[in-house]
Write a protein that holds these residues in place. Structure first.
Motif, PDB file in Angstrom:
ATOM      1  N   VAL A 184      -2.328 -15.749   2.481  1.00 31.09           N
ATOM      2  CA  VAL A 184      -2.060 -15.262   1.121  1.00 31.09           C
ATOM      3  C   VAL A 184      -1.426 -13.877   1.237  1.00 31.09           C
ATOM      4  CG1 VAL A 184      -3.053 -14.639  -1.108  1.00 31.09           C
ATOM      5  CG2 VAL A 184      -4.061 -16.517   0.229  1.00 31.09           C
ATOM      6  N   HIS A 185      -0.239 -13.738   0.647  1.00 30.99           N
ATOM      7  CA  HIS A 185       0.447 -12.451   0.783  1.00 30.99           C
ATOM      8  C   HIS A 185       0.175 -11.557  -0.422  1.00 30.99           C
ATOM      9  CE1 HIS A 185       3.231  -9.663   2.516  1.00 30.99           C
ATOM     10  NE2 HIS A 185       3.851  -9.533   1.334  1.00 30.99           N
ATOM     11  N   VAL A 186      -0.183 -10.301  -0.116  1.00 32.56           N
ATOM     12  CA  VAL A 186      -0.389  -9.290  -1.157  1.00 32.56           C
ATOM     13  C   VAL A 186       0.642  -8.183  -0.938  1.00 32.56           C
ATOM     14  CG1 VAL A 186      -1.976  -7.596  -2.118  1.00 32.56           C
ATOM     15  CG2 VAL A 186      -2.848  -9.799  -1.299  1.00 32.56           C
ATOM     16  N   PRO A 187       1.655  -8.099  -1.772  1.00 31.43           N
ATOM     17  CA  PRO A 187       2.787  -7.202  -1.477  1.00 31.43           C
ATOM     18  C   PRO A 187       2.561  -5.750  -1.893  1.00 31.43           C
ATOM     19  CG  PRO A 187       3.236  -8.466  -3.467  1.00 31.43           C
ATOM     20  CD  PRO A 187       1.897  -8.948  -2.959  1.00 31.43           C
ATOM     21  N   PHE A 188       1.461  -5.456  -2.586  1.00 35.92           N
ATOM     22  CA  PHE A 188       1.310  -4.112  -3.170  1.00 35.92           C
ATOM     23  C   PHE A 188       0.909  -3.067  -2.129  1.00 35.92           C
ATOM     24  CE2 PHE A 188       0.316  -7.382  -6.314  1.00 35.92           C
ATOM     25  CZ  PHE A 188       1.320  -7.129  -7.231  1.00 35.92           C
ATOM     26  N   CYS A 189       1.491  -1.857  -2.277  1.00 33.33           N
ATOM     27  CA  CYS A 189       1.136  -0.730  -1.413  1.00 33.33           C
ATOM     28  C   CYS A 189       1.116   0.545  -2.251  1.00 33.33           C
ATOM     29  CB  CYS A 189       2.178  -0.546  -0.303  1.00 33.33           C
ATOM     30  SG  CYS A 189       1.926  -1.649   1.104  1.00 33.33           S
ATOM     31  N   ALA A 190       0.316   1.517  -1.805  1.00 30.79           N
ATOM     32  CA  ALA A 190       0.324   2.820  -2.477  1.00 30.79           C
ATOM     33  C   ALA A 190       1.672   3.489  -2.232  1.00 30.79           C
ATOM     34  CB  ALA A 190      -0.803   3.690  -1.929  1.00 30.79           C
ATOM     35  N   ARG A 191       2.142   3.364  -1.011  1.00 32.87           N
ATOM     36  CA  ARG A 191       3.492   3.832  -0.715  1.00 32.87           C
ATOM     37  C   ARG A 191       4.006   3.099   0.520  1.00 32.87           C
ATOM     38  NH1 ARG A 191       2.962  10.021   1.544  1.00 32.87           N
ATOM     39  NH2 ARG A 191       3.693   9.568   3.653  1.00 32.87           N
ATOM     40  N   SER A 212      -9.100  -6.385   9.165  1.00 30.02           N
ATOM     41  CA  SER A 212      -8.141  -5.842  10.125  1.00 30.02           C
ATOM     42  C   SER A 212      -7.640  -4.516   9.576  1.00 30.02           C
ATOM     43  CB  SER A 212      -6.979  -6.843  10.291  1.00 30.02           C
ATOM     44  OG  SER A 212      -5.973  -6.269  11.069  1.00 30.02           O
ATOM     45  N   PHE A 213      -7.960  -3.432  10.299  1.00 28.18           N
ATOM     46  CA  PHE A 213      -7.602  -2.099   9.803  1.00 28.18           C
ATOM     47  C   PHE A 213      -6.250  -1.641  10.354  1.00 28.18           C
ATOM     48  CE2 PHE A 213     -12.254  -1.691   9.165  1.00 28.18           C
ATOM     49  CZ  PHE A 213     -12.250  -1.299   7.824  1.00 28.18           C
ATOM     50  N   GLY A 214      -5.410  -1.180   9.450  1.00 29.55           N
ATOM     51  CA  GLY A 214      -4.157  -0.564   9.881  1.00 29.55           C
ATOM     52  C   GLY A 214      -4.412   0.866  10.308  1.00 29.55           C
ATOM     53  N   ALA A 215      -5.176   1.029  11.401  1.00 27.93           N
ATOM     54  CA  ALA A 215      -5.498   2.381  11.866  1.00 27.93           C
ATOM     55  C   ALA A 215      -4.272   3.029  12.486  1.00 27.93           C
ATOM     56  CB  ALA A 215      -6.636   2.317  12.876  1.00 27.93           C
ATOM     57  N   GLN A 216      -3.513   2.269  13.259  1.00 30.75           N
ATOM     58  CA  GLN A 216      -2.232   2.647  13.895  1.00 30.75           C
ATOM     59  C   GLN A 216      -2.360   3.708  14.975  1.00 30.75           C
ATOM     60  OE1 GLN A 216      -1.094   0.282  12.849  1.00 30.75           O
ATOM     61  NE2 GLN A 216      -0.684   0.100  10.662  1.00 30.75           N
ATOM     62  N   SER A 217      -3.166   4.761  14.739  1.00 30.50           N
ATOM     63  CA  SER A 217      -3.314   5.801  15.753  1.00 30.50           C
ATOM     64  C   SER A 217      -4.546   6.620  15.402  1.00 30.50           C
ATOM     65  CB  SER A 217      -2.073   6.696  15.766  1.00 30.50           C
ATOM     66  OG  SER A 217      -2.293   7.804  16.625  1.00 30.50           O
ATOM     67  N   PHE A 218      -5.084   7.300  16.434  1.00 27.99           N
ATOM     68  CA  PHE A 218      -6.159   8.260  16.152  1.00 27.99           C
ATOM     69  C   PHE A 218      -5.689   9.675  16.458  1.00 27.99           C
ATOM     70  CE2 PHE A 218      -8.392   4.238  16.557  1.00 27.99           C
ATOM     71  CZ  PHE A 218      -9.141   4.250  15.368  1.00 27.99           C
ATOM     72  N   ASP A 219      -4.387   9.861  16.348  1.00 34.09           N
ATOM     73  CA  ASP A 219      -3.794  11.180  16.581  1.00 34.09           C
ATOM     74  C   ASP A 219      -3.120  11.625  15.277  1.00 34.09           C
ATOM     75  OD1 ASP A 219      -2.617  13.244  18.621  1.00 34.09           O
ATOM     76  OD2 ASP A 219      -0.889  12.514  17.450  1.00 34.09           O
ATOM     77  N   SER A 220      -3.490  12.816  14.775  1.00 35.17           N
ATOM     78  CA  SER A 220      -2.999  13.254  13.456  1.00 35.17           C
ATOM     79  C   SER A 220      -1.476  13.325  13.388  1.00 35.17           C
ATOM     80  CB  SER A 220      -3.534  14.642  13.087  1.00 35.17           C
ATOM     81  OG  SER A 220      -4.804  14.833  13.575  1.00 35.17           O
ATOM     82  N   ASP A 221      -0.863  13.916  14.428  1.00 36.52           N
ATOM     83  CA  ASP A 221       0.594  14.078  14.387  1.00 36.52           C
ATOM     84  C   ASP A 221       1.288  12.717  14.350  1.00 36.52           C
ATOM     85  OD1 ASP A 221       0.305  16.773  14.450  1.00 36.52           O
ATOM     86  OD2 ASP A 221       0.609  16.953  16.635  1.00 36.52           O
ATOM     87  N   THR A 222       0.749  11.792  15.155  1.00 34.22           N
ATOM     88  CA  THR A 222       1.370  10.471  15.194  1.00 34.22           C
ATOM     89  C   THR A 222       1.216   9.774  13.847  1.00 34.22           C
ATOM     90  OG1 THR A 222       0.868  10.352  17.548  1.00 34.22           O
ATOM     91  CG2 THR A 222       1.433   8.279  16.461  1.00 34.22           C
ATOM     92  N   LEU A 223       0.039   9.898  13.245  1.00 36.93           N
ATOM     93  CA  LEU A 223      -0.167   9.285  11.921  1.00 36.93           C
ATOM     94  C   LEU A 223       0.813   9.854  10.907  1.00 36.93           C
ATOM     95  CD1 LEU A 223      -4.065   9.069  11.742  1.00 36.93           C
ATOM     96  CD2 LEU A 223      -2.431   7.153  11.742  1.00 36.93           C
ATOM     97  N   ARG A 224       1.021  11.160  10.999  1.00 37.95           N
ATOM     98  CA  ARG A 224       1.970  11.789  10.076  1.00 37.95           C
ATOM     99  C   ARG A 224       3.381  11.260  10.321  1.00 37.95           C
ATOM    100  NH1 ARG A 224      -0.920  16.247   9.681  1.00 37.95           N
ATOM    101  NH2 ARG A 224      -0.254  16.997  11.732  1.00 37.95           N
ATOM    102  N   ALA A 225       3.734  11.178  11.608  1.00 38.34           N
ATOM    103  CA  ALA A 225       5.070  10.686  11.934  1.00 38.34           C
ATOM    104  C   ALA A 225       5.270   9.252  11.431  1.00 38.34           C
ATOM    105  CB  ALA A 225       5.299  10.747  13.445  1.00 38.34           C
ATOM    106  N   LEU A 226       4.189   8.492  11.397  1.00 41.44           N
ATOM    107  CA  LEU A 226       4.283   7.103  10.938  1.00 41.44           C
ATOM    108  C   LEU A 226       4.209   7.002   9.420  1.00 41.44           C
ATOM    109  CD1 LEU A 226       2.018   5.351  13.607  1.00 41.44           C
ATOM    110  CD2 LEU A 226       4.480   5.052  13.323  1.00 41.44           C
ATOM    111  N   GLY A 227       4.022   8.132   8.760  1.00 47.79           N
ATOM    112  CA  GLY A 227       3.973   8.124   7.297  1.00 47.79           C
ATOM    113  C   GLY A 227       2.684   7.555   6.740  1.00 47.79           C
ATOM    114  N   ARG A 228       1.630   7.583   7.544  1.00 48.69           N
ATOM    115  CA  ARG A 228       0.349   7.021   7.076  1.00 48.69           C
ATOM    116  C   ARG A 228      -0.396   8.049   6.217  1.00 48.69           C
ATOM    117  NH1 ARG A 228       0.225   1.663   7.523  1.00 48.69           N
ATOM    118  NH2 ARG A 228      -2.026   1.839   7.321  1.00 48.69           N
ATOM    119  N   LEU A 229      -1.258   7.525   5.341  1.00 52.90           N
ATOM    120  CA  LEU A 229      -1.934   8.403   4.383  1.00 52.90           C
ATOM    121  C   LEU A 229      -3.330   8.822   4.836  1.00 52.90           C
ATOM    122  CD1 LEU A 229      -0.850   6.530   1.148  1.00 52.90           C
ATOM    123  CD2 LEU A 229       0.016   8.731   1.985  1.00 52.90           C
TER     124      LEU A 229
END
Lengths: 577, 376
Positions: free
Chosen positions: B18-25, B125-142
């Motif tokens: 089931v696809h949910v297309p909504f995102c905060a950004r 399933s968590f979209g954690a992506q990284s545990f490094d602040s700079d990397t998270l910022r570079a990835l545009g994560r909130l």
């Protein structure tokens, strides 16, 4: 200039005048050069009230076609030597002037393009005067653009160039000075009747080829072909025999009724000087390439070719050319007129291999060089290069000639500002990039002309390029030992940038015999996988991989290494340092 | 059951995506079918999804439900529950069925977790992506690394089977920073770990930035990072190119996909595979809602593969798995081809017990292209 004569003498209506009426081939018109000689008959009414028949032969000026020029000159009594009033005396001017002097012709020097803003007729007249020993005041100044001076030039031609000698009652001897292939009429020869008379229907003997043909048609060019009953001593015209194969009619041959006449002097076989492998980019086009070459050959007796197989480039042809311009023209015609996409290997020259047993062998491709142990020594063709250059660049030119293994033979000041340098240089160096280097180092001011000057023994080696240990024939080159490293380093560096990463490290080596002189490595590809492939986009991922697979189809396998077609083309390109 | 038997058996199971297309950004690297700032459509969208489920032909019970995005947690848990209930009513859920959703760490709270457990979700399933602040910022994560850690720990404590998504090769990230990210993830004791090479997809903000001169991911560094993760994953087993799991916690929905099994695709732009056909729904969210509301099927494309294409696809998907794929007709052709021989020589693939195994997963696509180059 030829156009202007046609117009002034009324041979061509000014209304119908098209630029360069005589240069008919599309390429010639585009480049503003003459590749084939053209002849035209001009009736000219002089101010003395008499009408004279002038035969004009417009010759190619380029060094590649020196032999044709020499035959055209042999058909003439005089020569109009055109010198660009802006550029001044060029190497080509000198070379053609020397040919005309050697042919014993009356030379009328003319300054052309005096209408150009950059024209400096007084200075150039000084150069010409120094070159030919004529009075600078006497040099005719014309503009083929505005027509200024043309009438005076025509007058001078009539007054100074002697009428043809030759005996109309002697046995026929006519000189073939050019020929071309007409798809409807077969081979058309241009000739000058030296002695006797040539009539339609005559049975003819060609002394060099020892062939016999009958004169199906003879005629003159006005410039349209107009059949006549006879051509007699002193006349220039054309001959059609019905022969379809241009290689059976040799430029320089003597046409006679009787095979026993003394042939006119100066006949020579056209000799290819520069060789290059030509391969279709798409292997399926091989037969098309063969057909195209067969057709070009109909109109180009100097073009030679034989099938060649390259491990890297597949099936193609080893082609021989008179020179670099000839090569470029053939390649351009193949691509343009026959719509072929070609890969050409670096141009090379023919070497004489003297084997240890004393026998000699001519090789036209680096691939044909025997094993080092079997070679006693190698002789390479050298040329006599005529370079004309402003004095301030003499040092630069000397440096360049030095690095290209040139030997200075002669240095002559044409004027206090311009110098004529004569060098003996290996042809291979000239073929490589000498001309470009000369032009760039003299900001375009130097001009170059050359003629073959025999063979010299040289310390030459073959540099091979190996990809993952596999010899890639297309990249081999015969170079002087001192330049072997430079060539090898350049090729391996280029290839490293051009070959994509493979499943394994790919060493790229340059080697002389078994000795590696340069090496680079294309590191193995480490990551080549789509990160995410889930139910949502199986189809999309498959299509992405399909597209990538199509890209792989354009790769050629060299051993186990995939090499993109473009890599071959780019690596073989000489001019993108 | 051996791992290869389990992997192949998934081919006979059923799933629903089931696809949910909504995102905060929108994230700069993401090329999924997503929209930001259209939350006013959420209610109508859920209604449409439920309607689509009800209008779908009967099928057997589902072994897996996967709610992916986008950001499924943009939808309130009760309404996500409506979707699960609709699936259960229409098809039934097999005993012990995996019911999975994707979530962003910043949205996770104990209350949300409990509510999701309550409506039937078993896996997150968590979209954690990284545990490094700079990397998270570079990835545009909130979110920040702390939010990532807390979300995972809470979900584990609440009894979810938990996955952590990580991205490696973000320009600017060093190998050491990546290792610390993986180590952090492992300390949180997830059941499942997905490690993805940052991929520059066409048309994304990331792709535009790189074209304008921003640094691109480095292939060699990514290879080093991949190998480092493999080393640090320790007791977790890699069962696909990018996926690790504690035994028994492999993602069922994914296993079904790679075994060329069948699944329903529900929602905007969702892909399905049923009765031998690959289907695709209309991509635009409003067009999807509009169609369903008008009683029109939202399906936009259907592709039925011919037998040879299907065989090639079986290999493409199966070769991504650590257990490889049964050799079969296509595999035999591959092994007998020149390209196949080169792949064997280079140690990229081997045949073992009637299966083709990719020994160097980072070069899987080289194998895939060779499969596609075969003619059947």
């Amino acid at each position: 200039m030829a156009d202007r004569f046609l117009e002034r003498t009324g041979a061509v209506d000014a209304r119908e005048m098209r630029d360069q009426v005589l240069d008919t081939m599309e390429l010639e018109r585009e480049r503003g050069i003459t590749i084939k000689a053209q002849a035209v008959r001009l009736p000219y009414r002089h101010k003395d009230g008499k009408t004279y028949t002038l035969n004009l032969i417009d010759t190619p000026g380029h060094v590649d076609f020196n032999y044709e020029v020499s035959r055209s000159l042999a058909a003439c009594e005089g020569a109009v030597l055109l010198v660009d009033a802006a550029q001044g005396v060029q190497a080509q001017t000198l070379a053609n002037a020397y040919l005309a002097i050697d042919a014993g012709l009356e030379i009328i020097p003319v300054l052309n393009k005096i209408d150009l803003p950059a024209a400096d007729p007084d200075r150039v007249a000084g150069e010409v005067s120094a070159l030919l020993g004529v009075d600078a005041e006497q040099i005719v100044r014309v503009s083929s653009k505005t027509g200024e001076g043309i009438d005076l030039l025509l007058e001078r031609i009539v007054e100074e160039i002697p009428p043809p000698e030759g005996d109309p009652n002697a046995p026929l001897r006519a000189l073939v000075f050019d020929s071309y292939y007409d798809p409807y009429r077969g081979v058309v020869c241009y000739l000058r009747v030296v002695d006797g008379e040539l009539a339609q229907g005559d049975e003819l003997a060609f002394t060099a080829t020892r062939e016999r043909h009958s004169a199906a048609e003879v005629g003159v060019l006005t410039p349209q072909a107009r059949p006549v009953q006879t051509l007699s001593a002193g006349e220039v015209g054309y001959l059609i025999t019905g022969v379809k194969d241009i290689s059976r009619i040799k430029v320089g041959d003597t046409v006679a009724h009787n095979r026993d006449v003394v042939p006119l002097p100066g006949y020579a076989e056209p000799k290819p000087m520069v060789f290059s492998g030509m391969f279709p980019s798409d292997g399926d086009d091989f037969e098309d390439l063969r057909e195209a070459l067969d057709k070009l050959k109909l109109n180009d007796a100097a073009l030679v070719y034989e099938p060649e197989t390259s491990r890297a480039l597949g099936f193609g042809f080893r082609c021989g050319f008179l020179g670099l311009l000839h090569m470029e023209i053939v390649r351009e015609r193949l691509e343009r007129e026959y719509d072929l996409d070609l890969v050409a290997t670096s141009p090379s020259v023919a070497y004489q291999v003297v084997k240890t047993g004393g026998s000699t062998l001519e090789i036209r491709s680096p691939a044909d060089l025997p094993e080092p142990a079997a070679i006693d020594h190698l002789d390479e063709p050298v040329i006599r290069a005529l370079i004309v250059v402003p004095t301030e660049y003499v040092g630069t030119v000397m440096d360049l000639a030095q690095t290209r293994r040139g030997t200075m033979r002669h240095m002559h000041y044409l004027t206090p500002e311009r110098v004529e340098l004569t060098y003996e240089i290996p042809l291979a160096e000239v073929v490589f990039d000498f001309f470009d280097a000369l032009k760039s180092r003299t900001r375009g001011y130097a001009s170059l002309d050359y003629e073959p000057a025999g063979y010299r023994t040289a310390d030459l080696v073959r540099v091979d390029i190996l990809l993952n240990g596999q010899h890639v024939d297309a990249f081999s080159a015969i170079v002087h030992r001192d330049r072997g490293y430079e060539y090898g380093r350049k090729m391996v560096t280029r290839l490293r940038a051009l070959i994509p990463r493979q499943l394994f490290d790919v060493p790229i080596q340059a080697a002389i015999g078994s000795r590696v002189i340069a090496r680079e490595t294309v590191k193995a590809r480490r990551k080549d996988v789509i990160a995410k492939c889930y139910g949502g986009d199986v189809t999309r991922k498959r299509k992405l991989l399909e597209r990538q697979k199509e890209g792989k189809k354009r790769m050629k396998m060299v051993g186990s290494v995939e090499v993109p077609q473009e890599a071959f083309i780019s690596a073989l390109r000489l001019d993108d340092e | 059951m051996t791992s290869s038997a389990r992997a192949d058996a998934a081919g006979g199971e059923r799933a629903a995506y089931v696809h949910v297309p909504f995102c905060a950004r929108l994230c700069p690297y993401c090329d999924f079918n997503v929209v930001a700032g259209r939350d006013e459509l959420i209610d109508r969208y859920v209604d449409a999804v439920v309607a689509e489920i009800r209008a779908t032909d009967q099928w057997g019970s589902l072994d897996s439900v996967y709610v992916g995005g986008g950001t499924p947690t943009r939808i309130p848990p009760q309404r996500l529950g409506d979707i699960i209930r609709a699936l259960d009513h229409r098809f039934g859920l097999s005993p012990g069925a995996e019911v999975s959703l994707e979530a962003n760490p910043e949205d996770w709270t104990p209350d949300l977790g409990n509510a999701l457990r309550g409506v039937g979700f078993t896996r997150v399933s968590f979209g954690a992506q990284s545990f490094d602040s700079d990397t998270l910022r570079a990835l545009g994560r909130l979110h920040d690394p702390g939010q990532g850690r807390e979300a995972v720990m809470e979900a584990v404590a609440q009894g979810f089977s938990v996955n952590i998504d990580l991205i490696f090769g973000t320009p600017g990230e060093t190998l050491d920073e990546w290792k610390r990210t993986v180590e952090t993830a492992m300390l949180l004791r997830p059941h499942h770990l997905s490690v993805y090479a940052l991929t520059v997809e066409r048309g994304t903000a990331l792709s535009r930035a790189i074209n304008a001169g921003a640094p691109a991911p480095d292939e060699d560094l990514q290879a080093d990072e991949y190998e480092a993760a493999d080393h640090l994953a320790g007791a977790m087993l890699r069962y696909e190119v990018s996926n690790y799991a504690v035994e028994g916690h492999e993602c069922v929905y994914n296993l079904i996909t790679w075994a060329q099994g069948e699944y329903l695709g529900i929602g905007a732009g969702a892909h399905g595979h049923r009765d031998g056909a690959r289907t695709r729904n209309v991509r635009r969210v409003d067009a999807y809602v509009d169609r369903v509301e008008r009683g029109v099927k939202p399906r936009q494309g259907v592709e039925v593969l011919d037998p040879w294409k299907k065989e090639q696809e079986r290999l493409l998907l199966g070769l991504r798995r650590t257990v490889g794929v049964a050799t079969g007709r296509g595999g035999r052709l591959l092994l007998d081809s020149e390209a196949g021989a080169r792949l064997v020589d280079a140690g990229v693939i081997e045949e073992r017990s009637g299966r083709i195994i990719v020994l160097r997963p980072l070069l899987t696509d080289e194998v895939s292209r060779s499969v596609l180059a075969l003619s059947g």
